[in-house]
Design a protein around this motif. Structure first.
Motif, short mmCIF file in Angstrom:
data_model
loop_
_atom_site.label_atom_id
_atom_site.label_comp_id
_atom_site.label_asym_id
_atom_site.label_seq_id
_atom_site.Cartn_x
_atom_site.Cartn_y
_atom_site.Cartn_z
N ASN A 1 16.90 -9.40 0.74
CA ASN A 1 16.86 -10.58 0.25
C ASN A 1 16.95 -11.93 1.11
N ALA A 2 18.35 -11.81 1.16
CA ALA A 2 19.19 -13.48 1.33
C ALA A 2 18.21 -13.91 2.95
N GLN A 3 17.87 -12.18 3.58
CA GLN A 3 17.52 -13.26 4.84
C GLN A 3 15.86 -13.54 5.17
N LEU A 4 15.33 -12.41 3.28
CA LEU A 4 13.18 -13.22 3.82
C LEU A 4 13.02 -14.22 3.06
N PHE B 1 15.25 -0.46 1.98
CA PHE B 1 14.46 -2.00 2.78
C PHE B 1 14.72 -1.60 4.53
N PHE B 2 13.86 -2.53 4.80
CA PHE B 2 14.33 -1.94 6.51
C PHE B 2 14.00 -3.28 7.09
N ILE B 3 14.94 -4.42 7.80
CA ILE B 3 14.06 -5.41 8.44
C ILE B 3 14.19 -4.99 10.41
N ASN B 4 12.65 -5.30 10.59
CA ASN B 4 12.52 -4.67 12.54
C ASN B 4 12.76 -3.53 12.47
N ASN B 5 12.59 -2.68 11.61
CA ASN B 5 12.56 -1.52 11.44
C ASN B 5 14.86 -0.12 11.01
N GLU B 6 15.33 -1.79 11.03
CA GLU B 6 16.76 -1.51 10.73
C GLU B 6 17.05 -1.61 9.36
N GLN B 7 17.51 -0.01 8.43
CA GLN B 7 18.31 -0.21 7.12
C GLN B 7 18.49 -0.91 7.17
N VAL B 8 18.56 -2.02 6.01
CA VAL B 8 18.99 -2.44 5.31
C VAL B 8 19.91 -2.62 3.85
N ASP B 9 20.80 -3.08 3.62
CA ASP B 9 20.88 -2.79 2.13
C ASP B 9 20.26 -4.16 1.47
N GLU B 10 20.02 -4.32 0.04
CA GLU B 10 18.80 -5.39 -1.36
C GLU B 10 19.29 -5.59 -0.57
N ASP B 11 20.37 -6.90 -1.50
CA ASP B 11 21.23 -7.68 -0.91
C ASP B 11 20.65 -8.95 0.48
N TYR B 12 21.77 -8.52 1.29
CA TYR B 12 20.26 -8.57 2.41
C TYR B 12 19.79 -8.85 3.24
N SER C 1 0.74 -1.16 0.43
CA SER C 1 -0.11 0.00 -0.32
C SER C 1 0.80 1.44 0.14
N LEU C 2 0.41 2.07 -1.02
CA LEU C 2 1.34 3.56 -1.05
C LEU C 2 2.71 3.47 -0.82
N GLY C 3 2.92 2.47 -1.56
CA GLY C 3 4.24 3.05 -2.06
C GLY C 3 5.38 1.75 -1.29
N LYS C 4 4.83 1.33 -0.47
CA LYS C 4 5.42 0.00 0.63
C LYS C 4 4.98 -1.51 0.26
N SER C 5 5.51 -2.09 0.46
CA SER C 5 5.60 -3.53 1.07
C SER C 5 5.76 -3.95 2.19
N LYS C 6 5.16 -4.14 2.37
CA LYS C 6 5.41 -5.47 4.34
C LYS C 6 5.41 -6.47 4.00
N GLU C 7 6.20 -7.24 4.83
CA GLU C 7 5.77 -8.77 4.82
C GLU C 7 5.88 -8.91 6.51
N THR C 8 4.99 -9.95 7.43
CA THR C 8 5.31 -9.89 8.47
C THR C 8 5.54 -11.44 8.74
N PHE C 9 6.43 -11.69 10.32
CA PHE C 9 5.70 -13.30 10.58
C PHE C 9 5.51 -13.30 11.86
N TYR C 10 4.09 -14.11 12.47
CA TYR C 10 3.80 -13.95 13.70
C TYR C 10 4.33 -15.49 13.85
N GLN C 11 4.45 -15.79 14.94
CA GLN C 11 4.44 -16.38 16.31
C GLN C 11 3.24 -16.43 16.95
N TRP C 12 2.70 -18.35 16.82
CA TRP C 12 1.62 -18.62 18.07
C TRP C 12 2.41 -18.44 19.49
#
Length: 199
Positions: free
Chosen positions: A158-161, A145-156, A110-121
């Motif tokens: 994509n690799a983590q996701l 690109f951000f992982i848990n609100n921390e900015q990272v580079d694109e390669d990292y 939405s609105l120029g942003k893609s967000k993917e979230t993982f949840y644990q029961w």
């Protein structure tokens, strides 16, 4: 919708509680659709083995024809029926889970942003464990690109996701093959729950 009620965690009693909860959705749906003008709401459900025990968990999706809604999760834990929910948008969201692994995945754009979230029961709730955000811009193009609100580079990023995504076999929840919440389906679910299980 009810969040916590007294319950036993065996199958028959839990299915009875699911039936009570789904019946409440019928009442709510009728009330909402009665006063909304030019908009209708759709309520569907399915059973799924998400939390790793022998009792299937209940998924309920609520959508309006404008595309917005919620996905509720109900599961038996410590003699209680507990729930959580995620805001969802019909047009561009993806909801998946890993059977028997307590993991849910949710993606939205939405609105120029893609967000993917993982949840644990957990035993008491459904908690986000990691969040991946790609900001590509709405008016002004970006590529952040951000992982848990921390900015990272694109390669990292994509690799983590991709590492998480490729570590499991995912099952999708979709209203295309979920079940209408009707009195007939609710009654049948308590007798033949296997007919309503996805995954």
């Amino acid at each position: 919708m009810p969040v916590t009620v007294n319950a036993e965690t065996n199958l028959s009693e839990t299915l009875g509680l699911y039936a009570d909860t789904l019946t409440e959705y019928i009442k709510v749906s009728e009330e909402i659709n009665a006063w909304k003008i030019g908009e209708t709401s759709e309520y569907k459900f399915a059973l799924a083995y998400i939390d790793g025990d022998d009792v299937p968990d209940l998924l309920v999706s609520t959508y309006s024809d404008r595309g917005w809604g919620k996905l509720y999760y109900y599961f038996a834990s410590d003699s209680e029926l507990k729930s959580g929910y995620t805001e969802i948008r019909l047009f561009d969201n993806i909801i998946k889970f890993v059977p028997n692994e307590n993991i849910i995945y949710y993606a939205a754009n939405s609105l120029g942003k893609s967000k993917e979230t993982f949840y644990q029961w957990t035993g008491d709730s459904i908690e986000p464990t990691s969040e991946y955000v790609w900001v590509y811009g709405f008016v002004t193009p970006k590529n952040d690109f951000f992982i848990n609100n921390e900015q990272v580079d694109e390669d990292y990023y994509n690799a983590q996701l991709n590492s998480i995504k490729n570590s499991y076999i995912w099952v999708s929840y979709s209203t295309d093959y979920a079940f209408e919440i009707t009195a007939e389906n609710i009654s049948d679910m308590t007798v033949n729950p296997q007919n309503y299980i996805i995954g």
